[in-house]
Design a protein around this motif. Sequence first.
Motif, mmCIF file in Angstrom:
data_model
loop_
_atom_site.group_PDB
_atom_site.id
_atom_site.type_symbol
_atom_site.label_atom_id
_atom_site.label_comp_id
_atom_site.label_asym_id
_atom_site.label_seq_id
_atom_site.Cartn_x
_atom_site.Cartn_y
_atom_site.Cartn_z
ATOM 1 N N LEU A 1 0.851 -1.187 0.000
ATOM 2 C CA LEU A 1 0.000 0.000 0.000
ATOM 3 C C LEU A 1 0.890 1.242 0.000
ATOM 4 C CD1 LEU A 1 -2.670 -0.981 2.684
ATOM 5 C CD2 LEU A 1 -2.942 -1.045 0.196
ATOM 6 N N ASP A 2 0.623 2.182 -0.850
ATOM 7 C CA ASP A 2 1.416 3.413 -0.886
ATOM 8 C C ASP A 2 0.890 4.381 0.174
ATOM 9 O OD1 ASP A 2 3.139 2.609 -2.952
ATOM 10 O OD2 ASP A 2 1.625 3.107 -4.455
ATOM 11 N N LEU A 3 1.201 4.068 1.434
ATOM 12 C CA LEU A 3 0.707 4.870 2.549
ATOM 13 C C LEU A 3 1.425 6.212 2.597
ATOM 14 C CD1 LEU A 3 0.604 2.058 5.251
ATOM 15 C CD2 LEU A 3 -1.303 2.924 3.879
ATOM 16 N N LYS A 4 0.701 7.242 3.003
ATOM 17 C CA LYS A 4 1.265 8.587 3.057
ATOM 18 C C LYS A 4 2.111 8.769 4.328
ATOM 19 C CE LYS A 4 -2.902 10.449 0.885
ATOM 20 N NZ LYS A 4 -4.076 11.345 1.110
ATOM 21 N N PHE A 5 2.882 9.830 4.327
ATOM 22 C CA PHE A 5 3.634 10.251 5.511
ATOM 23 C C PHE A 5 2.674 10.524 6.659
ATOM 24 C CE2 PHE A 5 4.766 14.140 7.867
ATOM 25 C CZ PHE A 5 5.834 13.654 8.608
ATOM 26 N N ASP A 6 3.104 10.161 7.860
ATOM 27 C CA ASP A 6 2.226 10.297 9.024
ATOM 28 C C ASP A 6 2.969 10.949 10.185
ATOM 29 O OD1 ASP A 6 -0.024 10.094 10.556
ATOM 30 O OD2 ASP A 6 0.171 7.955 10.978
ATOM 31 N N VAL A 7 2.221 11.659 10.999
ATOM 32 C CA VAL A 7 2.690 12.168 12.291
ATOM 33 C C VAL A 7 1.834 11.493 13.354
ATOM 34 C CG1 VAL A 7 2.964 14.167 13.792
ATOM 35 C CG2 VAL A 7 3.423 14.378 11.335
ATOM 36 N N GLU B 1 0.650 4.639 20.320
ATOM 37 C CA GLU B 1 0.909 5.550 19.215
ATOM 38 C C GLU B 1 -0.325 5.579 18.319
ATOM 39 O OE1 GLU B 1 4.431 4.257 17.187
ATOM 40 O OE2 GLU B 1 5.626 4.154 19.023
ATOM 41 N N CYS B 2 -0.775 6.780 17.982
ATOM 42 C CA CYS B 2 -1.982 6.928 17.159
ATOM 43 C C CYS B 2 -1.723 7.958 16.073
ATOM 44 C CB CYS B 2 -3.160 7.355 18.026
ATOM 45 S SG CYS B 2 -4.727 7.394 17.119
ATOM 46 N N GLY B 3 -2.034 7.593 14.832
ATOM 47 C CA GLY B 3 -1.803 8.480 13.703
ATOM 48 C C GLY B 3 -2.696 9.701 13.728
ATOM 49 N N LEU B 4 -2.126 10.851 13.423
ATOM 50 C CA LEU B 4 -2.885 12.098 13.377
ATOM 51 C C LEU B 4 -3.305 12.476 11.959
ATOM 52 C CD1 LEU B 4 -0.718 14.259 15.819
ATOM 53 C CD2 LEU B 4 -2.807 12.977 16.346
ATOM 54 N N LEU B 5 -2.639 11.910 10.951
ATOM 55 C CA LEU B 5 -2.896 12.276 9.567
ATOM 56 C C LEU B 5 -3.558 11.127 8.814
ATOM 57 C CD1 LEU B 5 0.483 14.041 8.673
ATOM 58 C CD2 LEU B 5 -1.588 15.046 9.648
ATOM 59 N N ASP B 6 -4.218 11.464 7.726
ATOM 60 C CA ASP B 6 -4.830 10.470 6.852
ATOM 61 C C ASP B 6 -3.738 9.820 6.005
ATOM 62 O OD1 ASP B 6 -6.385 8.978 5.134
ATOM 63 O OD2 ASP B 6 -7.056 10.705 3.956
ATOM 64 N N ILE B 7 -3.611 8.500 6.084
ATOM 65 C CA ILE B 7 -2.584 7.797 5.321
ATOM 66 C C ILE B 7 -3.169 6.980 4.168
ATOM 67 C CG2 ILE B 7 -1.016 7.665 7.293
ATOM 68 C CD1 ILE B 7 -1.912 4.744 7.654
ATOM 69 N N MET B 8 -4.462 7.170 3.853
ATOM 70 C CA MET B 8 -5.097 6.387 2.792
ATOM 71 C C MET B 8 -4.369 6.596 1.464
ATOM 72 S SD MET B 8 -7.608 4.274 2.112
ATOM 73 C CE MET B 8 -9.022 4.504 3.216
ATOM 74 N N PRO B 9 -3.986 5.503 0.791
ATOM 75 C CA PRO B 9 -3.301 5.643 -0.497
ATOM 76 C C PRO B 9 -4.217 6.260 -1.554
ATOM 77 C CG PRO B 9 -3.049 3.422 0.396
ATOM 78 C CD PRO B 9 -4.090 4.101 1.218
ATOM 79 N N LYS B 10 -3.610 6.880 -2.549
ATOM 80 C CA LYS B 10 -4.345 7.400 -3.703
ATOM 81 C C LYS B 10 -4.249 6.377 -4.825
ATOM 82 C CE LYS B 10 -5.420 11.249 -1.665
ATOM 83 N NZ LYS B 10 -6.817 11.521 -1.241
ATOM 84 N N GLY B 11 -4.885 5.204 -4.592
ATOM 85 C CA GLY B 11 -4.782 4.111 -5.551
ATOM 86 C C GLY B 11 -5.755 4.252 -6.709
ATOM 87 N N ASN B 12 -5.553 3.431 -7.723
ATOM 88 C CA ASN B 12 -6.438 3.437 -8.896
ATOM 89 C C ASN B 12 -6.842 2.034 -9.312
ATOM 90 O OD1 ASN B 12 -4.023 2.516 -9.836
ATOM 91 N ND2 ASN B 12 -3.687 4.173 -11.307
ATOM 92 N N LYS B 13 -6.697 1.062 -8.403
ATOM 93 C CA LYS B 13 -7.056 -0.320 -8.721
ATOM 94 C C LYS B 13 -8.542 -0.564 -8.459
ATOM 95 C CE LYS B 13 -2.420 -2.031 -7.550
ATOM 96 N NZ LYS B 13 -1.640 -2.965 -6.710
ATOM 97 N N VAL B 14 -8.990 -1.761 -8.814
ATOM 98 C CA VAL B 14 -10.356 -2.183 -8.497
ATOM 99 C C VAL B 14 -10.273 -3.368 -7.544
ATOM 100 C CG1 VAL B 14 -11.346 -1.350 -10.653
ATOM 101 C CG2 VAL B 14 -10.427 -3.675 -10.533
ATOM 102 N N SER B 15 -11.355 -3.615 -6.829
ATOM 103 C CA SER B 15 -11.345 -4.656 -5.816
ATOM 104 C C SER B 15 -11.091 -6.031 -6.420
ATOM 105 C CB SER B 15 -12.673 -4.655 -5.056
ATOM 106 O OG SER B 15 -12.691 -5.678 -4.084
ATOM 107 N N TYR B 16 -11.748 -6.356 -7.526
ATOM 108 C CA TYR B 16 -11.493 -7.627 -8.200
ATOM 109 C C TYR B 16 -11.738 -7.485 -9.701
ATOM 110 C CZ TYR B 16 -16.414 -7.751 -6.748
ATOM 111 O OH TYR B 16 -17.708 -7.416 -6.468
ATOM 112 N N VAL B 17 -10.998 -8.295 -10.461
ATOM 113 C CA VAL B 17 -11.090 -8.326 -11.912
ATOM 114 C C VAL B 17 -11.332 -9.766 -12.342
ATOM 115 C CG1 VAL B 17 -9.919 -7.896 -14.100
ATOM 116 C CG2 VAL B 17 -9.527 -6.362 -12.156
#
Length: 345
Positions: free
Chosen positions: A223-229, A266-282
Motif C-alpha cells: 500500500l502506498d501509505l502517506k507520511f504520518d505524524v 501511538e496513534c496516527g494524526l494524519l490520513d494515510i489512505m493511499p491514492k490508488g487506482n485499482k479495483v477490488s477484483y477483476v
Amino acid sequence: MMRKLQYGLTCLLLLCSLTAAAQTRVVNDYSRNDRLQSKSGKRVNGSGLRTTTYDGVHHLLGIHVDGGYSKMFGNMPTILNRPGGYTIGAGFDYSYTGRGLILQTGLAVRWQDVSNRVLNDSLIIDPITDTEGTPFRLQYNMTDRVDMSRNLYLQIPVLAGTYFYGAYFLAGVKLNFQLLGNTKTKLNVTTTATYDKYIGPWEEMDNHGIRKEVEEVRNGSKLDLKFDVMATAEIGYEWSLGNYGKKGYHKHSAKDYRVRLGAFVECGLLDIMPKGNKVSYVIPEQSRYDFSTFEFNHLYSTAEAKQYHARNFFTGVRLTFFFFGKQSTEKCILCGPLGDETKMY
C-alpha cells in the motif's frame, strides 16, 4: 586587667579547641565514609559529593525493542477495522535527563502486520449464455474476505516527559515514513447460475464451472501509505545499574547503565489512505470459470477508497537499555577533608 586577659585567653583556647574538634570530625567522617564504601565494594572518589542517579544532568544513549497490538482503521464502509494484528519495533535512543525533565529522540524501525475483514460482496453477469445458447444469470459471491497489509516504517520520535524516583512518563510525536511492504487478499468464491425457465439457482456443478466456497489467495504490492505524524505516550519504570544505581558516593568513572520497562501507545494524526487506482477484483471474460485467473486487490489500494480516510494505531510494551551515560560536571560543595570547594568531578 589580669582577669580580663585571663578571660580572653580562656575564650581563645576554647574557640581553638572547638575548631580543631570540628576539623577532626570532618576527617573522621570522610574516613568512615571511605571504610563504608570499601566494605560495599565501592571506593570514594575523594570529591565528597553525595549524589543519586537523578541528581544533575545526564546524557544517555541506548537501544530499545518493543512489541504489541496494531490496527489500521478508517471509515470506508465495506471494510471493517478488525481484527488488526501485531507490531514489533527496535531503535536507538538519546535521552537527556535533569531537573525533573526528560527530552528524548532517536531513530527506529517498526514492522506492522494487520488484517481487515471485508463485508460479503457479489457480482452478477446478466445476460450470459451457456454452451447450448440458453441465457442465464451468473453470480459470483465473495465471502469471508480478509485484506492483509504488511509494512515497514522508519520513525523519528520527539518526546518530552518527567520522572519521579524511577517512574517516568514521556509524550510527544513520531514522524512515520513507510519504507517497504506488501499485501495479501484471502477470500472464498462461490458461483451460481439462474435460468428463467428453471426454478431456483444451479449450484455445485464443478464440471460446468459452478463451484462453491473455493478459497483464493492473492499476494499484492505494498500500500502506498502517506507520511504520518503520530501522537505517542509512554509510561513505565526505570532501574539503574552499577554505582549509579545506589544512593551515596560514586566514582566519576562509574558506568551509568539503566533499564526501562514501559507501556506505549501511538496513534496516527494524519490520513494515510493511499491514492490508488485499482479495483477490488477483476474477472477476465475469457476465463470467467477459472478462479485462478481472477485478480483481487486490497480495498485500500482501490480508486473507491480515495474518498475515505485511514489511520494507524500501535500499542504494546517497550524495553529500553541505556548502555552509555554521562553526568555533566557539577561543583562539589563539600570537597576534601577541609572543605576545599575547588575540586570538580
